[in-house]
Design an enzyme around this catalytic site. Structure first.
Site, PDB file in Angstrom:
ATOM      1  N   GLY A 222       0.832  -1.212   0.000  1.00  0.00           N
ATOM      2  CA  GLY A 222       0.000   0.000   0.000  1.00  0.00           C
ATOM      3  C   GLY A 222       0.856   1.247   0.000  1.00  0.00           C
ATOM      4  O   GLY A 222       2.037   1.188  -0.328  1.00  0.00           O
ATOM      5  N   ASN A 223       0.265   2.376   0.336  1.00  0.00           N
ATOM      6  CA  ASN A 223       1.049   3.605   0.474  1.00  0.00           C
ATOM      7  C   ASN A 223       0.462   4.462   1.597  1.00  0.00           C
ATOM      8  O   ASN A 223      -0.528   4.083   2.217  1.00  0.00           O
ATOM      9  CB  ASN A 223       1.121   4.358  -0.863  1.00  0.00           C
ATOM     10  CG  ASN A 223      -0.253   4.764  -1.346  1.00  0.00           C
ATOM     11  OD1 ASN A 223      -0.950   5.524  -0.699  1.00  0.00           O
ATOM     12  ND2 ASN A 223      -0.660   4.228  -2.509  1.00  0.00           N
ATOM     13  N   ARG A 224       1.085   5.604   1.843  1.00  0.00           N
ATOM     14  CA  ARG A 224       0.748   6.376   3.049  1.00  0.00           C
ATOM     15  C   ARG A 224      -0.455   7.310   2.900  1.00  0.00           C
ATOM     16  O   ARG A 224      -0.787   8.029   3.821  1.00  0.00           O
ATOM     17  CB  ARG A 224       1.949   7.249   3.436  1.00  0.00           C
ATOM     18  CG  ARG A 224       3.127   6.479   3.920  1.00  0.00           C
ATOM     19  CD  ARG A 224       4.239   7.450   4.302  1.00  0.00           C
ATOM     20  NE  ARG A 224       5.499   6.764   4.470  1.00  0.00           N
ATOM     21  CZ  ARG A 224       5.831   6.111   5.572  1.00  0.00           C
ATOM     22  NH1 ARG A 224       5.007   6.079   6.587  1.00  0.00           N
ATOM     23  NH2 ARG A 224       6.994   5.512   5.654  1.00  0.00           N
TER      24      ARG A 224
END
Ligand code: CTP
Length: 425
Positions: A222-224
């Site tokens: 995923g990412n932030r």
């Protein structure tokens, strides 16, 4: 937010500031929640007058509302006094919005049939602004055909509604009839006030947050991105009168009212969801941080320590903006496409490349390595690039303010495009 536009200088005026709002409270246990709604409206800068029915005043003391609004509360007792500047007719005439929370079955029936037998129903009848109703009652009363017919009449006459929701009721039963939460009613007030804004009749599609690309049942890449910017954009579009759909990845944020939302998990799901409704969309704001790659395979069971090699093979995800550009033929409904470029180096150069390659009308670029802008924080410092002109750099602003500015640029773009159409001057 309402925004005044003059060249590149944009002033954001909060939507509720100095608006005259009448909060009507009728006699139900949810009357105590009207205090929280009143407090939020006052804090947002609205001038709030509260009208309570006699039954409501048995559930909550008028003094509670008087303390919150610093204004006299209108009750039946008050009606005995001489008509003043907050008398029922003048209150109804000058209200930008009237919200009745809770609205009992009895009050819905009276409103549907034009009764004016107390201060609240009389003011409703005199009200020239929109009226938002937050019904609350027992499930049986809600489902009764008399209530259904009254609701249909009120809907036809242009009343707005929020709720009721399913949940625990005063009788300890669980069912539909619980009043919507004060926060959601507050958002619905903004939605109701904005109905005639410059984006009225436009469908705005916003994507928000991150995507999750799973490689086993418990793990993902995923990412932030938290979705804050996308949620702020959806609310800003709604506040200008648009019908807004938000397609969002996994997020802890809850939905605000007046925005249709669809939750997805992966980039491919977001791709399909966007393409499904793009033909009925006027404006696309692609604020999501879409994962460019996904694991090439998915293990049906949790991968155990030491069970597998420690590398994950990746496959590319579709580029949603490129897919939209390919599908967007001249004459289609989609008028304005906005991309977002989250960069850590060569900000403007990289953003300009994306603007061209993805055939965008605008791109919003920000440096996500800065501590006060980008992921998770409530502020952002962005540059807005357009194919024809020099980048506009906005100062450090809250994400709500950034969103209002972006929406304003979109409104200007829509006006430019409408002006470009054949047959226009
Ligand atoms: N975007 C998209 N589909 C993808 C990846 C990104 O539509 N598969 C959109 C994003 O929502 C954003 C814009 O493209 O509006 C730019 O996204 P960004 O991640 O900054 O750029 P990428 O094209 O992914 O390029 P890179 O990661 O190399 O910077």
């Amino acid at each position: 937010m309402a925004i005044k536009y003059s060249g590149d200088k944009m002033t954001v005026i909060p939507l509720l500031k100095d608006k005259s709002i009448v909060v009507g409270v009728t006699g139900g246990i949810a009357a105590y929640k009207a205090a929280a709604l009143t407090s939020r409206l006052v804090q947002a800068g609205a001038r709030v007058d509260v009208i309570m029915t006699e039954a409501a005043a048995r559930f909550v003391a008028p003094l509670t509302f008087q303390a919150l609004t610093h204004r006299p509360v209108v009750t039946e007792m008050f009606a005995l006094l001489a008509e003043t500047d907050i008398g029922h007719v003048s209150l109804g005439k000058r209200a930008d919005l009237m919200v009745i929370a809770p609205a009992t079955a009895n009050t819905l029936a009276k409103l549907a049939h034009g009764f004016a037998d107390n201060m609240l129903t009389t003011t409703s009848l005199a009200c020239r602004g929109p009226i938002l109703l937050a019904p609350a009652m027992e499930t049986g009363m809600w489902q009764n055909s008399a209530t259904r017919a009254n609701m249909a009449l009120l809907r036809d006459r242009g009343f707005y509604f929020i709720g009721p929701e399913k949940g625990r009721l005063a009788s300890s039963d669980t069912g539909t009839g619980r009043m919507a939460e004060p926060n959601d009613i507050f958002e619905a007030c903004r939605w109701s006030l904005a109905r005639k804004g410059p984006l009225a009749g436009k469908h705005v599609l916003v994507t928000a947050g991150c995507t999750w690309e799973p490689f086993d049942p418990v793990r993902f890449i995923g990412n932030r991105s938290s979705g804050k910017m996308g949620f702020a954009l959806a609310a800003a579009g709604r506040d200008q009168g648009a019908e807004v759909t938000r397609i969002h990845g996994p997020t802890a944020r809850t939905a605000g009212d007046g925005v249709r939302c669809q939750a997805i998990q992966t980039a491919r799901q977001m791709h399909d969801a966007v393409l499904d409704i793009i033909s009925t969309t006027d404006v696309l704001l692609m604020a999501a941080a879409v994962g460019d790659y996904r694991p090439a395979s998915f293990a049906g069971q949790k991968i155990k320590k030491g069970q597998d090699s420690r590398s994950v093979e990746l496959a590319p995800n579709p580029d949603i903006l490129k897919a939209v550009a390919k599908q967007n033929k001249p004459g289609s409904q989609l008028q304005v496409v906005v991309g977002f470029a989250a960069e850590t180096e060569d900000l403007l150069e990289n953003a300009r490349k994306k603007l061209d390659q993805k055939k965008l009308d605008l791109i919003v670029a920000n440096d996500v390595s800065a501590p006060d802008s980008g992921f998770k924080v409530d502020t952002n410092r962005v540059n807005i690039l357009d194919p024809q002109s020099e980048p506009v750099t906005l100062p450090l602003l809250s994400k709500d303010e950034v969103a209002a500015n972006i929406i304003q640029r979109v409104i200007v773009k829509l006006e430019e495009k409408a002006g470009d159409q054949p047959g226009k001057d």
